[in-house]
Design an enzyme around this catalytic site. Sequence first.
Site, PDB file in Angstrom:
ATOM      1  N   ALA A  40       0.870  -1.184   0.000  1.00  0.00           N
ATOM      2  CA  ALA A  40       0.000   0.000   0.000  1.00  0.00           C
ATOM      3  C   ALA A  40       0.900   1.224   0.000  1.00  0.00           C
ATOM      4  O   ALA A  40       1.944   1.239   0.663  1.00  0.00           O
ATOM      5  CB  ALA A  40      -0.924   0.009   1.216  1.00  0.00           C
ATOM      6  N   ALA A  72       0.572   5.556   0.203  1.00  0.00           N
ATOM      7  CA  ALA A  72      -0.264   6.748   0.361  1.00  0.00           C
ATOM      8  C   ALA A  72       0.589   7.991   0.195  1.00  0.00           C
ATOM      9  O   ALA A  72       1.733   7.936  -0.263  1.00  0.00           O
ATOM     10  CB  ALA A  72      -0.967   6.718   1.709  1.00  0.00           C
ATOM     11  N   SER A  73       0.053   9.128   0.613  1.00  0.00           N
ATOM     12  CA  SER A  73       0.718  10.401   0.336  1.00  0.00           C
ATOM     13  C   SER A  73       1.992  10.594   1.146  1.00  0.00           C
ATOM     14  O   SER A  73       2.916  11.275   0.701  1.00  0.00           O
ATOM     15  CB  SER A  73      -0.243  11.557   0.636  1.00  0.00           C
ATOM     16  OG  SER A  73      -0.700  11.489   1.971  1.00  0.00           O
ATOM     17  N   ILE A  74       2.068  10.006   2.324  1.00  0.00           N
ATOM     18  CA  ILE A  74       3.192  10.272   3.220  1.00  0.00           C
ATOM     19  C   ILE A  74       4.113   9.074   3.370  1.00  0.00           C
ATOM     20  O   ILE A  74       5.322   9.223   3.522  1.00  0.00           O
ATOM     21  CB  ILE A  74       2.664  10.723   4.603  1.00  0.00           C
ATOM     22  CG1 ILE A  74       2.095  12.135   4.487  1.00  0.00           C
ATOM     23  CG2 ILE A  74       3.731  10.659   5.672  1.00  0.00           C
ATOM     24  CD1 ILE A  74       1.486  12.656   5.755  1.00  0.00           C
ATOM     25  N   ALA A  75       3.566   7.879   3.309  1.00  0.00           N
ATOM     26  CA  ALA A  75       4.372   6.679   3.564  1.00  0.00           C
ATOM     27  C   ALA A  75       3.826   5.506   2.750  1.00  0.00           C
ATOM     28  O   ALA A  75       2.777   5.614   2.108  1.00  0.00           O
ATOM     29  CB  ALA A  75       4.341   6.346   5.058  1.00  0.00           C
ATOM     30  N   GLN A  76       4.568   4.409   2.777  1.00  0.00           N
ATOM     31  CA  GLN A  76       4.086   3.175   2.173  1.00  0.00           C
ATOM     32  C   GLN A  76       4.330   2.028   3.145  1.00  0.00           C
ATOM     33  O   GLN A  76       5.127   2.138   4.083  1.00  0.00           O
ATOM     34  CB  GLN A  76       4.747   2.908   0.827  1.00  0.00           C
ATOM     35  CG  GLN A  76       6.234   2.608   0.864  1.00  0.00           C
ATOM     36  CD  GLN A  76       6.806   2.500  -0.556  1.00  0.00           C
ATOM     37  OE1 GLN A  76       6.353   3.149  -1.486  1.00  0.00           O
ATOM     38  NE2 GLN A  76       7.837   1.688  -0.710  1.00  0.00           N
ATOM     39  N   VAL A  77       3.625   0.919   2.904  1.00  0.00           N
ATOM     40  CA  VAL A  77       3.651  -0.210   3.837  1.00  0.00           C
ATOM     41  C   VAL A  77       4.174  -1.451   3.126  1.00  0.00           C
ATOM     42  O   VAL A  77       3.815  -1.723   1.971  1.00  0.00           O
ATOM     43  CB  VAL A  77       2.244  -0.475   4.410  1.00  0.00           C
ATOM     44  CG1 VAL A  77       2.250  -1.711   5.307  1.00  0.00           C
ATOM     45  CG2 VAL A  77       1.742   0.741   5.185  1.00  0.00           C
ATOM     46  N   LYS A  95       5.860   0.317   8.112  1.00  0.00           N
ATOM     47  CA  LYS A  95       5.512   1.589   7.476  1.00  0.00           C
ATOM     48  C   LYS A  95       6.763   2.450   7.374  1.00  0.00           C
ATOM     49  O   LYS A  95       7.472   2.645   8.365  1.00  0.00           O
ATOM     50  CB  LYS A  95       4.438   2.304   8.299  1.00  0.00           C
ATOM     51  CG  LYS A  95       3.952   3.609   7.699  1.00  0.00           C
ATOM     52  CD  LYS A  95       2.796   4.166   8.523  1.00  0.00           C
ATOM     53  CE  LYS A  95       2.248   5.460   7.935  1.00  0.00           C
ATOM     54  NZ  LYS A  95       1.084   5.970   8.700  1.00  0.00           N
ATOM     55  N   ASP A 104      -8.376  10.600  10.881  1.00  0.00           N
ATOM     56  CA  ASP A 104      -8.233  10.377   9.434  1.00  0.00           C
ATOM     57  C   ASP A 104      -8.925   9.067   9.063  1.00  0.00           C
ATOM     58  O   ASP A 104      -8.361   8.186   8.430  1.00  0.00           O
ATOM     59  CB  ASP A 104      -6.747  10.314   9.074  1.00  0.00           C
ATOM     60  CG  ASP A 104      -6.486  10.594   7.597  1.00  0.00           C
ATOM     61  OD1 ASP A 104      -7.378  11.144   6.931  1.00  0.00           O
ATOM     62  OD2 ASP A 104      -5.395  10.262   7.118  1.00  0.00           O
TER      63      ASP A 104
END
Length: 511
Positions: free
Chosen positions: A136, A138-143, A158, A293
């Site tokens: 996954a 997203a805008s700030i991090a990935q997993v 993360k 969020d």
Amino acid sequence: MEALRGPHNLLRLIRTGATFERTGAMAEVLEALDAPRPLRVAIRVLAAPFRWLGYEGDPEMPPATRALTALGPAYIKFGQILSTRPDVVGDEIAVQLRVLQDRLPPFPTAQAKRAVAIELGQPVDKLFSEFSEPVAAASIAQVHQARLAETGETVAVKVLRPGIEKAFRRDIDAFYFVARMIERLVPGSRRLRPVEVIAHFESVVLGELDLRLEAAAAAEFAANTHDDAGFEVPALHWHLSGRRVMTLKWVEGISAARTAEIDAAGHDRARLAERVLQLFLSHALRDGYFHGDMHQGNLKVGPDGTLIALDFGIMGRIDEYTRRVYAEIIFGFIRKDYRRVAEVHFEAGYVPADRDVDAFASALRAVGEPIFGMDASRISMARLLNYLFEVTERFGMQTRTELILLQRTMVVVEGVARTLDPHINIWKAARPVVEDYIRDNIGPKAVARDLGRTVQVLSRFGPRLPALAEAALVRQSHPEPPAPKREMPPLAWVAIGAGLTAAAGWIASLV
């Protein structure tokens, strides 16, 4: 320094409009928002000459998603919020924007491994026996999914995006520029406190950029919600977490956005929608600490129907007094007691005291009555929000920065609930949670508890009370003489005289 940044920020804003025009998102967004035709024409005419300045973005993406991802992380955050509001931006754009929640282009796994090794001080191969490609982004991090070398447990790792701090700072700087320009050019907007709103957004975002703070938030949230049936917060691995890396227990589940898969798994979507709303209200009112969020990308449905929360970078906190005010307002709407809702606004100072309570109650009735007895599919939230804005403007209500995150999250949570069940009645779902809170925290029971807390605080000063009383009596019987006036030293008078003489000579030379 601000003057030097002004041209840069102005260029950034022009580029924003140009990017929307170049990617085709401008026309799509204006149509979805049902903007008046003259406004659409004016915006398109103004943006057209600057089209070449816009970012091209990924042509494989739909227009709105393409524009926001090209513009950067702060814009992506904004898009994530809109993705939960099909009633505001339309079903088509809302579906497009859901890609922003957890399916953005990832950065290379090699970079992620390097960041993990630097942050945790050991090679990735020593810590994890397996370390997957991104699952996954997203805008700030990935997993990444990984397996602990020591125990074999499957975990989620993360990792912050490289250079994310600089990218956010650039965008927030531009947002401040816009807010200040709005305040100067549109004086009526000052009641909305645009600069303070951006400051609040900045503090929230900066908290997301330090995963140690997110880890602490996850731990506190897990402790608060430990006994909430049908709700889970993944366990944290503190020794494998730091400023740019966080490791959690891996959890299996279906994203709350994938309604077809939820149906195929046999889950009751109407019940899930109700639980999402009730859990949020319970956390906000009972604990004063809530997930800030809570969009579909941060919620999973476990095999047994448990709601699993993810991503704790944005958490909200409200004090006990504000929780009581918030509960009374919601409860007043549920009971259709608009006079009481109006009185609570005045008592809390949300509406200036010189305004008319009855007129405000009538305006609130016009907001509430049309949505009672209707299911969510028949309510236009865009029109409702527009009317609410008119009401707040007419009665001089100022933006309450301490409530911004609470209000925003409520909008997002309602959007998630409506995605799961388009026919949900939000007032019916909210009623039991709010009634429980009112019963326990407003009324004789709450007064007795507050008095008990007051006595407890005063009792801490018990050993010091005799000395404090004696000191007070001494001061009363022997009042201190008034402090003598301090005379200006002669040397100071000379210095002041010399300064005035020099100033007079400078003015004379100008004339």
